[in-house]
Design a protein around this motif. Sequence first.
Motif, PDB file in Angstrom:
ATOM      1  N   ALA A 140       1.879  16.069   0.413  1.00  0.00           N
ATOM      2  CA  ALA A 140       3.040  15.781   1.236  1.00  0.00           C
ATOM      3  C   ALA A 140       2.997  14.336   1.698  1.00  0.00           C
ATOM      4  O   ALA A 140       1.958  13.844   2.115  1.00  0.00           O
ATOM      5  CB  ALA A 140       3.063  16.710   2.457  1.00  0.00           C
ATOM      6  N   PRO A 141       4.136  13.604   1.625  1.00  0.00           N
ATOM      7  CA  PRO A 141       4.144  12.190   1.988  1.00  0.00           C
ATOM      8  C   PRO A 141       3.895  11.981   3.468  1.00  0.00           C
ATOM      9  O   PRO A 141       4.164  12.852   4.294  1.00  0.00           O
ATOM     10  CB  PRO A 141       5.564  11.731   1.600  1.00  0.00           C
ATOM     11  CG  PRO A 141       6.383  12.978   1.639  1.00  0.00           C
ATOM     12  CD  PRO A 141       5.462  14.072   1.198  1.00  0.00           C
ATOM     13  N   THR A 142       3.373  10.796   3.800  1.00  0.00           N
ATOM     14  CA  THR A 142       3.075  10.486   5.196  1.00  0.00           C
ATOM     15  C   THR A 142       4.355  10.209   5.961  1.00  0.00           C
ATOM     16  O   THR A 142       5.380   9.844   5.411  1.00  0.00           O
ATOM     17  CB  THR A 142       2.177   9.246   5.295  1.00  0.00           C
ATOM     18  OG1 THR A 142       2.870   8.134   4.737  1.00  0.00           O
ATOM     19  CG2 THR A 142       0.877   9.451   4.557  1.00  0.00           C
ATOM     20  N   PRO A 151       0.836  -1.211   0.000  1.00  0.00           N
ATOM     21  CA  PRO A 151       0.000   0.000   0.000  1.00  0.00           C
ATOM     22  C   PRO A 151       0.868   1.259   0.000  1.00  0.00           C
ATOM     23  O   PRO A 151       1.792   1.385   0.804  1.00  0.00           O
ATOM     24  CB  PRO A 151      -0.793  -0.117   1.303  1.00  0.00           C
ATOM     25  CG  PRO A 151      -0.755  -1.575   1.643  1.00  0.00           C
ATOM     26  CD  PRO A 151       0.576  -2.067   1.169  1.00  0.00           C
ATOM     27  N   VAL A 152       0.569   2.186  -0.901  1.00  0.00           N
ATOM     28  CA  VAL A 152       1.386   3.394  -1.010  1.00  0.00           C
ATOM     29  C   VAL A 152       0.572   4.681  -0.939  1.00  0.00           C
ATOM     30  O   VAL A 152       1.153   5.768  -0.932  1.00  0.00           O
ATOM     31  CB  VAL A 152       2.205   3.385  -2.325  1.00  0.00           C
ATOM     32  CG1 VAL A 152       3.248   2.283  -2.311  1.00  0.00           C
ATOM     33  CG2 VAL A 152       1.288   3.250  -3.534  1.00  0.00           C
ATOM     34  N   GLY A 153      -0.750   4.601  -0.896  1.00  0.00           N
ATOM     35  CA  GLY A 153      -1.537   5.822  -0.836  1.00  0.00           C
ATOM     36  C   GLY A 153      -3.016   5.531  -0.729  1.00  0.00           C
ATOM     37  O   GLY A 153      -3.473   4.412  -0.992  1.00  0.00           O
ATOM     38  N   SER A 154      -3.776   6.548  -0.348  1.00  0.00           N
ATOM     39  CA  SER A 154      -5.228   6.390  -0.228  1.00  0.00           C
ATOM     40  C   SER A 154      -5.918   7.732  -0.372  1.00  0.00           C
ATOM     41  O   SER A 154      -5.315   8.788  -0.169  1.00  0.00           O
ATOM     42  CB  SER A 154      -5.589   5.764   1.130  1.00  0.00           C
ATOM     43  OG  SER A 154      -5.151   6.591   2.192  1.00  0.00           O
ATOM     44  N   LEU A 214     -14.473  15.149  -1.251  1.00  0.00           N
ATOM     45  CA  LEU A 214     -13.159  14.502  -1.190  1.00  0.00           C
ATOM     46  C   LEU A 214     -12.416  15.138  -0.024  1.00  0.00           C
ATOM     47  O   LEU A 214     -12.087  16.320  -0.061  1.00  0.00           O
ATOM     48  CB  LEU A 214     -12.409  14.722  -2.503  1.00  0.00           C
ATOM     49  CG  LEU A 214     -10.960  14.216  -2.574  1.00  0.00           C
ATOM     50  CD1 LEU A 214     -10.904  12.694  -2.460  1.00  0.00           C
ATOM     51  CD2 LEU A 214     -10.298  14.676  -3.869  1.00  0.00           C
ATOM     52  N   THR A 215     -12.165  14.373   1.029  1.00  0.00           N
ATOM     53  CA  THR A 215     -11.596  14.965   2.241  1.00  0.00           C
ATOM     54  C   THR A 215     -10.081  14.941   2.259  1.00  0.00           C
ATOM     55  O   THR A 215      -9.450  15.940   2.629  1.00  0.00           O
ATOM     56  CB  THR A 215     -12.114  14.237   3.491  1.00  0.00           C
ATOM     57  OG1 THR A 215     -11.770  12.848   3.429  1.00  0.00           O
ATOM     58  CG2 THR A 215     -13.626  14.389   3.615  1.00  0.00           C
ATOM     59  N   SER A 216      -9.483  13.834   1.876  1.00  0.00           N
ATOM     60  CA  SER A 216      -8.042  13.711   2.097  1.00  0.00           C
ATOM     61  C   SER A 216      -7.393  12.741   1.123  1.00  0.00           C
ATOM     62  O   SER A 216      -8.030  11.812   0.612  1.00  0.00           O
ATOM     63  CB  SER A 216      -7.774  13.261   3.541  1.00  0.00           C
ATOM     64  OG  SER A 216      -8.576  12.130   3.849  1.00  0.00           O
ATOM     65  N   ILE A 217      -6.110  12.986   0.897  1.00  0.00           N
ATOM     66  CA  ILE A 217      -5.270  12.087   0.108  1.00  0.00           C
ATOM     67  C   ILE A 217      -3.957  11.925   0.861  1.00  0.00           C
ATOM     68  O   ILE A 217      -3.327  12.912   1.243  1.00  0.00           O
ATOM     69  CB  ILE A 217      -4.991  12.643  -1.306  1.00  0.00           C
ATOM     70  CG1 ILE A 217      -6.291  12.742  -2.103  1.00  0.00           C
ATOM     71  CG2 ILE A 217      -3.989  11.761  -2.035  1.00  0.00           C
ATOM     72  CD1 ILE A 217      -6.105  13.335  -3.491  1.00  0.00           C
ATOM     73  N   TRP A 218      -3.567  10.690   1.108  1.00  0.00           N
ATOM     74  CA  TRP A 218      -2.287  10.406   1.760  1.00  0.00           C
ATOM     75  C   TRP A 218      -1.413   9.582   0.839  1.00  0.00           C
ATOM     76  O   TRP A 218      -1.887   8.641   0.183  1.00  0.00           O
ATOM     77  CB  TRP A 218      -2.497   9.625   3.057  1.00  0.00           C
ATOM     78  CG  TRP A 218      -3.103  10.418   4.165  1.00  0.00           C
ATOM     79  CD1 TRP A 218      -2.470  11.328   4.973  1.00  0.00           C
ATOM     80  CD2 TRP A 218      -4.459  10.371   4.611  1.00  0.00           C
ATOM     81  NE1 TRP A 218      -3.356  11.853   5.882  1.00  0.00           N
ATOM     82  CE2 TRP A 218      -4.571  11.284   5.681  1.00  0.00           C
ATOM     83  CE3 TRP A 218      -5.582   9.660   4.213  1.00  0.00           C
ATOM     84  CZ2 TRP A 218      -5.772  11.497   6.364  1.00  0.00           C
ATOM     85  CZ3 TRP A 218      -6.767   9.870   4.876  1.00  0.00           C
ATOM     86  CH2 TRP A 218      -6.857  10.777   5.944  1.00  0.00           C
ATOM     87  N   LEU A 219      -0.126   9.913   0.803  1.00  0.00           N
ATOM     88  CA  LEU A 219       0.839   9.166   0.007  1.00  0.00           C
ATOM     89  C   LEU A 219       2.026   8.776   0.874  1.00  0.00           C
ATOM     90  O   LEU A 219       2.487   9.568   1.698  1.00  0.00           O
ATOM     91  CB  LEU A 219       1.342  10.002  -1.175  1.00  0.00           C
ATOM     92  CG  LEU A 219       0.291  10.512  -2.170  1.00  0.00           C
ATOM     93  CD1 LEU A 219       0.972  11.338  -3.248  1.00  0.00           C
ATOM     94  CD2 LEU A 219      -0.484   9.364  -2.783  1.00  0.00           C
TER      95      LEU A 219
END
Length: 234
Positions: free
Chosen positions: A156-158, A70-73, A100-105
């Motif tokens: 920004a990456p997690t 898993p690399v993002g959501s 669309l609330t959030s994107i994490w990478l």
Amino acid sequence: MSINVTSLTLDGLDKLSAHARRCVFWEMDPAAIKGARGFCDQEFEKEAWLSMVMLEWGSCGQVAVVDGKPVGSALYAPPRTVPRAQLLPTGPVGADAILLTSIWLEPGAEQQDLGSTLIQAVVADLVRRGVRALEAFGIRDINGDRSLDTQSGGVAPTRAVRECSPEECMIPATLLEDNGFEVVAPHPRFPRLRLELNRDHGWKEDVEAALERLLKTASVSLVDIGERTPVGAP
């Protein structure tokens, strides 16, 4: 490298990053978080929120996996289920839109333009479900510092542990604009942006062009078959 994006399910919550599993920036009223500080199990609250939305509305996330990792959501939901959306200065979200609330990478994923890939997966899911529009509250750095952005205009990456904040939990407005969103409620810090899902987008034109080429190929094949001399003919 093989990229696979699938809808989030209740038995697949382990595919979310550590921050995404415990972040309740959007899912809980800030007053409730402050009042329960030190006593709030944020991961439990996030799982409870995801369960509620999935049972009432359906899948509310897309997860990107590269070579099995898993690399993002991306998470999205009806605005009525998102307490924070009621408090931002550019609300409310359109009555016909999903938020669309959030994107994490994960670190390194932003270089693969996975932010855009996740948005495309969200759009495809909502189009299939008959949703008319997708909206998001973007964030801008009013000091001109683009540290929130990546080289691909992404997120920004997690990191393993980080605190919830607008900078950490909101989507850069530049990423949204790069993917076809338009500002409908301007604000120097927190603009609200909208993507009409019944509008023709570039990806749709690509699909139509590919279909047209396929039909032309099929027509040529049929002509060739019709013009062939039957077997045994003089």
